[in-house]
Design a protein around this motif. Sequence first.
Motif, PDB file in Angstrom:
ATOM      1  N   SER A   1     -25.990 -11.293  88.637  1.00 16.06           N
ATOM      2  CA  SER A   1     -26.489 -12.037  89.744  1.00 16.06           C
ATOM      3  C   SER A   1     -26.513 -11.218  90.961  1.00 16.06           C
ATOM      4  N   SER A   2     -26.010 -10.080  91.019  1.00 12.60           N
ATOM      5  CA  SER A   2     -26.495  -9.179  92.198  1.00 12.60           C
ATOM      6  C   SER A   2     -27.415  -8.375  92.051  1.00 12.60           C
ATOM      7  N   TYR A   3     -28.589  -8.710  91.137  1.00 14.18           N
ATOM      8  CA  TYR A   3     -29.616  -7.818  90.708  1.00 14.18           C
ATOM      9  C   TYR A   3     -30.523  -7.310  92.119  1.00 14.18           C
TER      10      TYR A   3
ATOM     11  N   LEU B   1     -21.954  -2.723  92.799  1.00 11.86           N
ATOM     12  CA  LEU B   1     -20.946  -3.595  91.830  1.00 11.86           C
ATOM     13  C   LEU B   1     -22.093  -4.442  91.108  1.00 11.86           C
TER      14      LEU B   1
ATOM     15  N   ASN C   1     -22.319  -7.834  89.831  1.00 10.21           N
ATOM     16  CA  ASN C   1     -21.781  -9.132  89.870  1.00 10.21           C
ATOM     17  C   ASN C   1     -22.528 -10.213  89.043  1.00 10.21           C
ATOM     18  N   GLY C   2     -21.750 -10.912  88.431  1.00  9.89           N
ATOM     19  CA  GLY C   2     -22.282 -12.107  87.596  1.00  9.89           C
ATOM     20  C   GLY C   2     -21.879 -11.495  86.179  1.00  9.89           C
ATOM     21  N   PRO C   3     -22.325 -12.549  85.092  1.00 11.77           N
ATOM     22  CA  PRO C   3     -21.708 -12.243  83.898  1.00 11.77           C
ATOM     23  C   PRO C   3     -22.407 -11.162  83.238  1.00 11.77           C
TER      24      PRO C   3
ATOM     25  N   ARG D   1     -16.150  -8.157  86.250  1.00 13.98           N
ATOM     26  CA  ARG D   1     -14.595  -8.358  86.409  1.00 13.98           C
ATOM     27  C   ARG D   1     -14.200  -9.694  86.339  1.00 13.98           C
TER      28      ARG D   1
END
Lengths: 506, 377
Positions: free
Chosen positions: B219-221, B296, B298-300, B317
């Motif tokens: 999701s942090s792509y 980082l 973030n996301g699955p 995480r």
Amino acid sequence: MTKSSFSNIQSEYLALVDHNKCVRCKRCIQNCGWGVYSFGGDRIISDHNKCVACGRCYTYCPEGAISIVKNPTVVRENANWKDGLMKDIWRQSETGGILISGMGTTFKYKKYFDHVLLDACQVTNPSIDPLREPMELRTYLGKKPSKLDIEFDKNDEPILKTKMPPQIELQTPFVFGAMSYGSISLNAQKAMALAARALGIIMNTGEGGLHDDLVPFGKNIIVQVASGRFGVHRDYLNSGIAVEIKIGQGAKPGIGGHLPGEKIGVDISKTRMIPVGTDAISPAPHHDIYSIEDLRQLIFAIKEATDYEKPISVKVAAVHNIAAIVSGIVRAGADIVYIDGYSGGTGAAPNIIKNHVGIPIELALAQVDERLRNEGIRNEASIIAAGSIRSSADAIKAIALGADAVAIGTAALVVMGCHVCGKCNTGNCSWGITTQRPELVRRLDPEVYGEKLYNLISAWSHEIQEVLGAMGVNSIESLRGSRERLRGVELTDTELKVLGIKHAGF
Amino acid sequence: MLKLKNEFSLERDISGCGLCGIINSKKIKTNGSDIKKAISIEHDRGNGLGGGFAVYGNYPDYAELYAFHIMYDNLSAKKDVEEYLKNNFIIEKEEPIPTFKTSKIYDHPYLHRYFIKPKSDRQDKLFHELGDDDFVVNSVMLINQNYNGAYVFSSGKNMGAFKGVGYPEDIADFYKLEEIEGYMWTAHNRFPTNTPGWWGGAHPFTLLDWSVVHNGEISSYGINKRYLEMYKYNLSLKTDTEVITYILDLLIRKHGLPIRLAVTVLASPFYHNIDKMDKNKKELLIALRQIYGSALLNGPFAIVFSYSNGMIAMNDRIKLRPLIAATMGHFTYVASEEAAIRAVCPSPDSVWSPKAGEPVMVEFEEPMLQKGGLVSL
């Protein structure tokens, strides 16, 4: 020039008192800082000409007897010759002066934040529930090395070898914008200091020095050095958590400031280190900064004076060539760059500047972030975006465009009762914010409004967490600069390009 | 014409997935039948639009050479790329990648492999001193970006990626993996949602010795991509896997971070945990977050990344995708589903579900398995 006894300018608002409801308690007389109300023997009399629609009187009228209405008397409608333009001409023809007002521009320029939409997760990646999962907003402001060096202790455990430059830790990515003691009251500053301490964020002294009462809040204060150098001395530089060099302000890029002598009482005189009753004039430029290399010298002079223990911030107004300017500032050694957009507030600025100079923070921020990344120096400084952040939505969008944190000024004053009447320059603020009149200042209770500021920032922080969760990320750094999560609506190709985002639907 | 590059979505590719990994820490080799069996159990985690494998130790005779696997959708692309390779590399051997026609993989690009090393007198030396690894990375990016109809999908030493459009068990048959031997295998079954028939988009994604198979959507792509672009990585594929691979390359190869720290960048501990650590560790982990916050993930995700010294499997995480690990003697297995492991190893010594953000790390010649990330920090 003789002053005509008649003015073409009709009062903008009418302060209407319902005499049937009015109990003659005279609270309105007491509350109005503008002298609108007086007692005419048996009833309250209003001098409509003095009313600025600051909202104080009706807020405190116990009987709800007061209404402030726009004066229905028309100036003949003309889409080209709007009544504001005619009134300005009449005012200037009467006085021969520059028109000055407080707060940000009143012009209706395009607000880019309102044309940007946020993303959320559906199916392919899950959203995260901020009520059940940690949702991190902690933010560090300051220069970051591009990489870390590690060494190993005798147990083969990695330990940090890189000496980290000083950082400001924020529990949530908000700071209070720079508002000086002088432009606002000490109580207003105290309210922000109390809130900043409770929230784990920071406030900014502005250019007016640091009052003794605020010294204990040092860990939550940025002290500012502006062109007037008011109140600047070695202990001052070391009393905050960071030092900010103010080059410009969004509401008035390219010009200085003027705090009239009548506002310089004993306390302000002591804090600003100037004689009582003298005008406090901030020159347009710093007279030791005529170019970027001079800025570097001042940055490092302050770093020397503070033992390299404080991040140095440089505040600039968003102007046409802002990306190149900020790149220069970063290369000059600034740890933080504070960019103030054209709709930012002010205690006083000429309308000609306020309404016509500078560019929107959204565009400036997008270009600065992109430029610093292209040059490979985005890590060298943090960016604070300011200039009319009106809601958590604006803050989220600013962070996604590339800001590390946002500054709020006007919004903080609105918490204290400000109705954005734009008359800060007069010093008559009925809310006790932009005034030094003791009877007005006294009514602003720092603890009451400190708590309200705390509430506002907490509420906005919860809203950011809500949005992060919807986007499926649980840390603010995964939103910062992540323009992929933004889409534009009603924007031209050029505007989208400048913002670095795609149109909705793509 | 087959699609090798990402010309589908404007920004990026999204997919769900299944994955498996098998490693023998003593470097005892096995053929591809186990990994094929394991990933075939996860058949329903894909939709037939992408399957692939990475194997290490399969080219012992050319262990010192970079093994380039390149897919071409036409012969003129092959000619152009080969001219570039001839100018800059010594080509020890080149041949078509052996394949077996199966009815299930009915359409495929030209698949060719080259065992090469950069020339010592190559032209770019006039301008800068790039190490061989850096030069190979640049070449891979150059070919993938600028040569139409050509895509390098493997470029490491003594390892190779074998992937394509189809279910992984069919891809295994297509590349005759039962005839290939290696001491570390990873496999991937892909479920793309918007990019049909894209050969280049299958996993694993590789760069030098790195290979990554991945289940998840980062999701942090957006910021990960922009962060990497600051370090001149070219993200031509627009996939999450590409981002992960490049972040690891940056952290480990370029910035010299130990792998156990690099993984704490990908799935960093929460501040409320960091704050409770002792002073040195806290200082280190906060600095890592301050500096590498934009890296980082973030996301699955569940990822398995392999490199010449071992394999690491980990979750995001807060563990939003499945990942199971098991050990049996010197073998370690990781998979999206326990059933996949039990299909090839019915009674493992231990089976566990790694905690969120805590990597399973296996290194060769060090049979001791490190369970969990922070204990080993």
